[in-house]
Design an enzyme around this catalytic site. Structure first.
Site, PDB file in Angstrom:
ATOM      1  N   ASP A   1      -5.256   4.578  -3.748  1.00  0.00           N
ATOM      2  CA  ASP A   1      -6.574   5.147  -3.467  1.00  0.00           C
ATOM      3  C   ASP A   1      -7.519   4.844  -4.636  1.00  0.00           C
ATOM      4  O   ASP A   1      -7.464   5.567  -5.620  1.00  0.00           O
ATOM      5  CB  ASP A   1      -6.491   6.641  -3.179  1.00  0.00           C
ATOM      6  CG  ASP A   1      -5.575   7.411  -4.134  1.00  0.00           C
ATOM      7  OD1 ASP A   1      -4.744   6.797  -4.837  1.00  0.00           O
ATOM      8  OD2 ASP A   1      -5.688   8.642  -4.161  1.00  0.00           O
TER       9      ASP A   1
ATOM     10  N   GLU B   1      -1.886   5.798 -17.443  1.00  0.00           N
ATOM     11  CA  GLU B   1      -1.638   5.720 -16.002  1.00  0.00           C
ATOM     12  C   GLU B   1      -1.718   4.297 -15.477  1.00  0.00           C
ATOM     13  O   GLU B   1      -0.965   3.889 -14.607  1.00  0.00           O
ATOM     14  CB  GLU B   1      -2.678   6.601 -15.299  1.00  0.00           C
ATOM     15  CG  GLU B   1      -2.607   6.595 -13.788  1.00  0.00           C
ATOM     16  CD  GLU B   1      -3.823   7.257 -13.165  1.00  0.00           C
ATOM     17  OE1 GLU B   1      -3.736   7.627 -11.992  1.00  0.00           O
ATOM     18  OE2 GLU B   1      -4.860   7.399 -13.850  1.00  0.00           O
TER      19      GLU B   1
END
Length: 525
Positions: free
Chosen positions: A294, A478
């Protein structure tokens, strides 16, 4: 060891952790052999350093783990101490290498069981678990598989079993594993890695095996529920009927409203598309969140416009590879349970899915696996790292694997690792970003098919990027920019550190290629 467990149980039951049971004991009395080794082996230059340290958890728990792990040398002993104690002036010091740093991070990412609380969005969980870090302060589905890879390499097997217990618990209560352990995630899942997580377990026992098989079958039923309601347009919920009648899966969400956690963003995105009802756009956005990507050009009609999102129109190669792996493992577990009917049923389902993947998701003229556009009736043009999933689950033929490897080297291999896609869109799941899970999928899949040189090169370049960013920031991140060897960007929120799946994949890579932790990894230009 038995005596240590008894001591731990007594302290917990009596509520004495942090009270007079331990407060009057000196460090030498409290930590025994651990204390002696730390001082005699000069783990810290100053003998007062360790005795002033504060334990991160109950001393009995620490000593139980010490008795089990028995750190073999001074370096391992120091790692154990830094992971279990807040040491004056030492925990702030940057670790000497990535593995040491990651081992000190695991305890900071552990969370305790969650009890139900009125008004809280947190889902109850019966056992401890590891979170990704940063804004992701709950357990997430597909993140956890890659986190578990590192836990396994760092001898944290009890935590793997603990997290599996949590996942079984949520399947039993909700019928599937949600995106994350919050009420606002219950309407969707994430890439189904539960079957592969079970491969990492070392727990035995027929009762546990039966419970896990039941949970796995229930998760499969969740993903295939739409097969009973397929409409004339060829799809329902997460199931798509392909042109030849075979069934494959897509990402979906049971709701078509703005996501709770991205409410303002989704309202704005839906308003930007004046050709479709807001509910349609919001369903596509939610399905994109279920994909874990996403967002990405994989889901966009116009790669430059998020409002053109159309996730549910796409039949993804990664999802169907994972569904194939799930069906194969259900068949194997049913065979072990001597359930012939179940074995035959899921063996046949896996065979049908494999044939459909070959027919619709393999593009021989372009030497790549692709997503399928069910509206256009053809493969999408987006080249992405998802194409490595069939290799990861063993679904490719040797010829398909060789062709995929060549395409990956030519189009996806960047100076700092594997590109997510070849397109720059500003979305975080596109170039120039690279993500830990996709590096591992590629490395492990290529290795499975004998493409060891390319697998190692991806690993070398990725570790170089992570090491460079770590040297500059002192953090595990991340995502990363694999073109420039720096922290990644894009997406709906600021870059997060912690970071569960990066820690896990780096540990797994360095376990497989130990020389990468000792050689000077230089950025590739």
């Amino acid at each position: 060891m038995k005596a240590m467990r008894i001591l731990l149980a007594t302290l917990v039951a009596a509520g004495l952790w942090g009270t007079s049971a331990t407060a009057q004991q000196s460090p030498a009395e409290l930590y025994g052999d651990l204390f002696r080794r730390v001082q005699i082996e000069h783990v810290f230059d100053d003998g007062k350093t360790f005795v002033d340290a504060r334990p991160r958890r109950a001393p009995a728990e620490i000593m139980a783990d010490y008795a089990r792990q028995q750190p073999r040398d001074r370096a391992a002993l120091r790692t154990f101490v830094l992971a279990n104690f807040i040491v004056p002036g030492a925990n702030d010091r940057q670790a000497t290498d990535l593995r040491e740093h990651i081992r000190t991070l695991w305890p900071t990412l552990v969370r305790h069981p969650v009890a139900a609380r009125p008004g809280s969005s947190a889902l109850p969980l019966p056992a401890p678990f590891v979170v990704p870090g940063g804004r992701f302060r709950e357990m997430y589905y597909w993140d956890s598989y890659f986190t578990m890879l590192g836990l396994a390499k760092d001898r944290q097997q009890p935590m793997i079993e603990s997290m599996l217990a949590d996942f079984v618990s949520v399947i039993e209560r909700y019928g599937h594993i949600p995106n994350g352990m919050r009420t606002y995630y219950l309407s969707r899942s994430q890439p189904p890695f539960f079957a592969l997580m079970l491969d990492l377990s070392e727990a035995k026992g027929s009762t546990l095996a039966a419970q896990r098989l039941a949970a796995l079958r229930r998760e499969h039923a969740f993903w295939m529920r739409g097969a009973a309601c397929i409409t004339p347009d060829g799809a329902c919920e997460r199931v798509v009927r392909m042109p030849d009648g075979s069934l494959l899966n897509r990402y979906w969400d049971d709701k078509d409203t703005p996501r709770d956690e991205s409410y303002a963003e989704d309202v704005a995105t839906a308003a930007a598309d004046r050709t479709r009802p807001a509910a349609v756009v919001q369903r596509h956005l939610r399905a994109g969140a279920e994909s874990g990507w996403d967002f990405s050009a994989r889901w966009l009609r116009d790669p430059a416009v998020l409002a053109s999102v159309r996730t549910t129109d796409i039949v993804p190669v990664d999802l169907n590879s994972l569904m194939l792996a799930m069906e194969q493992r259900i068949a194997a577990r049913c065979r072990a349970a001597k359930d012939q009917g179940c074995t035959a049923e899921f063996t046949a389902q896996a065979q049908r899915r494999k044939a459909a993947i070959d027919r619709y998701l393999w593009v021989p003229g372009e030497a790549r696996y692709a997503d399928w556009d069910r509206i256009a009736g053809r493969p999408t043009p987006v080249v992405s790292a998802a194409a490595l999933y069939p290799l990861f689950v063993g679904a490719a033929s040797p010829e398909q694997a060789r062709a995929t490897a060549a395409t990956a080297r030519r189009k996806l291999l960047a100076p700092g690792g594997l590109r997510t896609t070849t397109l720059r869109t500003g979305q975080q799941w596109d170039s120039p970003n690279g993500w830990a899970p996709l590096q591992w999928i590629a490395i492990d899949g290529l290795t499975r098919y004998g493409e060891k040189e390319l697998a190692r090169e991806i690993a070398r370049r990725w570790i170089g990027t992570v090491a460079t960013a770590y040297a500059e920031t002192g953090k595990m991140l991340e995502k990363y920019d694999v073109e420039e060897h720096r922290p990644g960007g894009g997406g709906e929120y600021p870059l997060q550190d912690g970071f569960g799946w990066t820690n896990g994949v780096v540990s797994a890579i360095l376990e497989r290629y130990p020389d990468l932790s000792t050689e000077k990894v230089r950025p590739t230009r």
